[in-house]
Design a protein around this motif. Structure first.
Motif, mmCIF file in Angstrom:
data_model
loop_
_atom_site.group_PDB
_atom_site.id
_atom_site.type_symbol
_atom_site.label_atom_id
_atom_site.label_comp_id
_atom_site.label_asym_id
_atom_site.label_seq_id
_atom_site.Cartn_x
_atom_site.Cartn_y
_atom_site.Cartn_z
ATOM 1 N N SER A 32 8.781 10.381 4.937
ATOM 2 C CA SER A 32 8.734 8.937 5.155
ATOM 3 C C SER A 32 7.399 8.413 4.664
ATOM 4 O O SER A 32 6.377 9.084 4.789
ATOM 5 C CB SER A 32 8.877 8.622 6.647
ATOM 6 O OG SER A 32 10.057 9.167 7.163
ATOM 7 N N SER A 33 7.421 7.206 4.142
ATOM 8 C CA SER A 33 6.179 6.635 3.650
ATOM 9 C C SER A 33 6.253 5.120 3.695
ATOM 10 O O SER A 33 7.314 4.541 3.906
ATOM 11 C CB SER A 33 5.903 7.100 2.220
ATOM 12 O OG SER A 33 6.949 6.666 1.379
ATOM 13 N N SER A 34 5.111 4.513 3.477
ATOM 14 C CA SER A 34 5.056 3.058 3.370
ATOM 15 C C SER A 34 4.029 2.707 2.309
ATOM 16 O O SER A 34 2.998 3.372 2.183
ATOM 17 C CB SER A 34 4.676 2.429 4.711
ATOM 18 O OG SER A 34 3.428 2.912 5.150
ATOM 19 N N THR A 35 4.359 1.682 1.556
ATOM 20 C CA THR A 35 3.450 1.206 0.515
ATOM 21 C C THR A 35 3.881 -0.198 0.118
ATOM 22 O O THR A 35 4.951 -0.675 0.512
ATOM 23 C CB THR A 35 3.449 2.159 -0.698
ATOM 24 O OG1 THR A 35 2.375 1.819 -1.557
ATOM 25 C CG2 THR A 35 4.770 2.102 -1.468
ATOM 26 N N ARG A 36 3.074 -0.842 -0.667
ATOM 27 C CA ARG A 36 3.428 -2.168 -1.175
ATOM 28 C C ARG A 36 4.540 -2.027 -2.216
ATOM 29 O O ARG A 36 4.665 -0.992 -2.872
ATOM 30 C CB ARG A 36 2.201 -2.831 -1.817
ATOM 31 C CG ARG A 36 1.069 -3.102 -0.846
ATOM 32 C CD ARG A 36 -0.108 -3.823 -1.505
ATOM 33 N NE ARG A 36 -0.426 -3.426 -2.857
ATOM 34 C CZ ARG A 36 -1.217 -2.387 -3.185
ATOM 35 N NH1 ARG A 36 -1.760 -1.637 -2.259
ATOM 36 N NH2 ARG A 36 -1.461 -2.103 -4.451
ATOM 37 N N ASN A 37 5.331 -3.072 -2.387
ATOM 38 C CA ASN A 37 6.412 -3.054 -3.368
ATOM 39 C C ASN A 37 5.919 -2.664 -4.757
ATOM 40 O O ASN A 37 6.588 -1.937 -5.476
ATOM 41 C CB ASN A 37 7.099 -4.431 -3.446
ATOM 42 C CG ASN A 37 7.972 -4.697 -2.247
ATOM 43 O OD1 ASN A 37 8.554 -3.790 -1.675
ATOM 44 N ND2 ASN A 37 8.063 -5.958 -1.862
ATOM 45 N N GLU A 38 4.714 -3.112 -5.117
ATOM 46 C CA GLU A 38 4.182 -2.870 -6.453
ATOM 47 C C GLU A 38 3.814 -1.409 -6.690
ATOM 48 O O GLU A 38 3.661 -0.990 -7.842
ATOM 49 C CB GLU A 38 2.932 -3.735 -6.701
ATOM 50 C CG GLU A 38 3.191 -5.229 -6.665
ATOM 51 C CD GLU A 38 3.340 -5.780 -5.239
ATOM 52 O OE1 GLU A 38 2.821 -5.173 -4.287
ATOM 53 O OE2 GLU A 38 4.015 -6.813 -5.098
ATOM 54 N N THR A 39 3.629 -0.628 -5.640
ATOM 55 C CA THR A 39 3.183 0.756 -5.813
ATOM 56 C C THR A 39 4.260 1.783 -5.450
ATOM 57 O O THR A 39 3.974 2.973 -5.359
ATOM 58 C CB THR A 39 1.911 1.022 -4.979
ATOM 59 O OG1 THR A 39 2.179 0.736 -3.604
ATOM 60 C CG2 THR A 39 0.751 0.170 -5.471
#
Length: 140
Positions: free
Chosen positions: A18-25
């Protein structure tokens, strides 16, 4: 952020990342994750990586037993899976016994990108279909 977990259920065992990041990355995150999975499959872990992982896993047990509800949850889990009363002691011994060869063998058996599913939430900016897997689910 990024983390992984193994879940044992009655009819399936799951390895989740699982992860989280900005849409651009998102594309960068997918590429980095794929590269790390390939590295784990092809490059043996170092002695330090193995010892650090063992220490983390063993050390996480006491941290998960700091309240009455956490202790009760742990005891219920042991009972649900018919594990012996001394399971936590046995678990620590088993973790300490894991070798670098064990890690390589299990990584080769479990890390199979063709059997993975990627689920993306939001509106990710992708330069191409994720190279991590062939199947893709996008939840908006």
């Amino acid at each position: 952020g990024i983390n992984s977990d193994v879940s044992e259920m009655d009819y399936v065992s799951l390895l989740t990342i699982s992860s989280s990041t900005r849409n651009e990355t998102v594309q960068t995150l997918l590429d980095l994750t794929k590269n790390e999975i390939e590295r784990i499959k092809t490059v043996p872990v170092t002695d330090q990586e193995l010892e650090d992982a063992k220490a983390y896993i063993i050390g996480s047990v006491p941290l998960g037993l700091t309240s009455t509800s956490q202790i009760a949850e742990t005891l219920l889990t042991l009972q649900r899976y018919n594990l012996p009363v001394d399971f936590l002691d046995r678990r620590e011994q088993a973790i300490r016994a894991v070798s670098k060869d064990d890690v390589s063998r299990v990584a080769a058996r479990l890390l199979i990108p063709e059997k993975a599913t990627t689920i993306l939430v939001g509106q990710p900016k992708l330069s191409e279909k994720p190279r991590l897997v062939d199947r893709l689910s996008n939840v908006e």
